[in-house]
Write a protein that holds these residues in place. Structure first.
Motif, PDB file in Angstrom:
ATOM      1  N   UNK A  17       0.800  -1.207   0.000  1.00 50.06           N
ATOM      2  CA  UNK A  17       0.000   0.000   0.000  1.00 50.06           C
ATOM      3  C   UNK A  17       0.838   1.263   0.000  1.00 50.06           C
ATOM      4  N   UNK A  18       0.199   2.390  -0.358  1.00 46.52           N
ATOM      5  CA  UNK A  18       0.878   3.686  -0.391  1.00 46.52           C
ATOM      6  C   UNK A  18      -0.139   4.778  -0.073  1.00 46.52           C
ATOM      7  N   UNK A  19       0.303   5.845   0.609  1.00 47.30           N
ATOM      8  CA  UNK A  19      -0.605   6.953   0.919  1.00 47.30           C
ATOM      9  C   UNK A  19      -0.803   7.865  -0.289  1.00 47.30           C
ATOM     10  N   UNK A  20      -1.837   8.689  -0.230  1.00 44.35           N
ATOM     11  CA  UNK A  20      -2.173   9.556  -1.348  1.00 44.35           C
ATOM     12  C   UNK A  20      -1.037  10.512  -1.691  1.00 44.35           C
ATOM     13  N   UNK A  30      -1.208  16.908  -8.989  1.00 45.75           N
ATOM     14  CA  UNK A  30      -1.493  17.771  -7.846  1.00 45.75           C
ATOM     15  C   UNK A  30      -2.239  16.957  -6.798  1.00 45.75           C
ATOM     16  N   UNK A  31      -1.962  17.243  -5.523  1.00 46.78           N
ATOM     17  CA  UNK A  31      -2.554  16.443  -4.455  1.00 46.78           C
ATOM     18  C   UNK A  31      -4.084  16.437  -4.491  1.00 46.78           C
ATOM     19  N   UNK A  35      -6.215  13.045  -4.846  1.00 49.22           N
ATOM     20  CA  UNK A  35      -7.234  12.659  -3.868  1.00 49.22           C
ATOM     21  C   UNK A  35      -8.561  12.361  -4.552  1.00 49.22           C
ATOM     22  N   UNK A  36      -8.971  13.229  -5.467  1.00 49.50           N
ATOM     23  CA  UNK A  36     -10.253  13.049  -6.159  1.00 49.50           C
ATOM     24  C   UNK A  36     -10.267  11.754  -6.969  1.00 49.50           C
ATOM     25  N   UNK A  40     -12.478   8.259  -6.353  1.00 45.24           N
ATOM     26  CA  UNK A  40     -13.327   7.729  -7.421  1.00 45.24           C
ATOM     27  C   UNK A  40     -12.969   6.282  -7.728  1.00 45.24           C
ATOM     28  N   UNK A  41     -11.684   6.000  -7.821  1.00 43.35           N
ATOM     29  CA  UNK A  41     -11.245   4.630  -8.102  1.00 43.35           C
ATOM     30  C   UNK A  41     -11.621   3.681  -6.978  1.00 43.35           C
TER      31      UNK A  41
END
Length: 241
Positions: A17-20, A30-31, A35-36, A40-41
């Motif tokens: 796993x990995x953070x946003x 862009x962060x 995030x968006x 959605x995924x």
């Protein structure tokens, strides 16, 4: 779409796993955009989020499996076409899966046409080299079950239509021996089949020739045997389609 695919590819690189923020940095997004897209995924099932980390979800894994299956299909089609050109005969690939014969790929040319399926290949496995080769790889119970569902019948004067005689013949063949068949399915045609394994399934590569060229059957079968062994390393290979 391209940005979402970049994120999926980035997540796939992280088994734990990995953070946003890390994913945004690795993909150059862009962060807020990352995030968006990640939300959605995740909503669509392509990702899942646990304790702030993103992992591939079930939808992405299914997509990956489908892509891998398509790649395997393309590989088989290319190999069969290559052997058709090298040996100069129609070449077939078939599987025995869930109790049925499945001819998955046929490659021929106008000058070397494949056998016409005048009687359903699935129901006439006792008569053609493809079916006999697949049945020879099964255990006795599976063979008997198949022949009970599809009783042998005479398709030509050369067909072995006696169930007992056919079972004895298949038993003598051995599980991984090549099969030669002469005019048992169609008058005017001789065939040979090379056994392979496809995961847990029996499989075969086969070829056919007009009876006027029957003297080429054994040399062509040996060439196919060699080509399969050369390109795939061993006849006891594991492939699926």
């Amino acid at each position: 779409m391209q940005r979402a695919m970049r994120l999926l590819e980035a997540v796939a690189e992280h088994a734990y796993g990995a953070p946003a923020k890390q994913l945004a940095r690795e993909t150059g997004l862009a962060l807020p955009t990352a995030y968006h897209l990640l939300r959605t995924l995740a909503h669509e099932g392509y990702l899942r989020r646990e304790k702030g980390l993103f992992f591939l979800g079930e939808s992405a894994e299914r997509l990956g499996s489908s892509t891998a299956a398509q790649k395997r299909r393309s590989t088989i089609v290319e190999m069969v076409g290559h052997w058709r050109d090298v040996i100069g005969v129609p070449v077939y690939y078939a599987l025995y899966r869930e109790g049925e014969i499945h001819v998955m790929c046929v490659s021929d040319t106008p000058g070397n046409a494949a056998v016409e399926e005048w009687a359903d290949f699935r129901q006439t496995g006792h008569a053609h080299a493809v079916g006999q080769c697949l049945l020879s790889q099964l255990d006795d119970g599976a063979r008997r079950d198949h022949l009970e569902r599809y009783p042998p019948q005479s398709l030509t004067p050369y067909t072995v239509s006696d169930g007992g005689a056919l079972l004895r013949r298949l038993e003598r063949l051995g599980r991984m021996e090549p099969v030669l068949e002469r005019q048992e399915y169609a008058l005017g045609t001789v065939c040979a089949a090379i056994p392979v394994t496809a995961g847990a399934s029996a499989a075969t590569f086969a070829l056919s020739l007009p009876v006027q060229r029957a003297d080429r059957l054994l040399p062509a079968a040996r060439r196919l045997h060699d080509e399969v062994g050369r390109l795939l390393g061993t006849l006891a290979i594991s492939i699926s389609i």
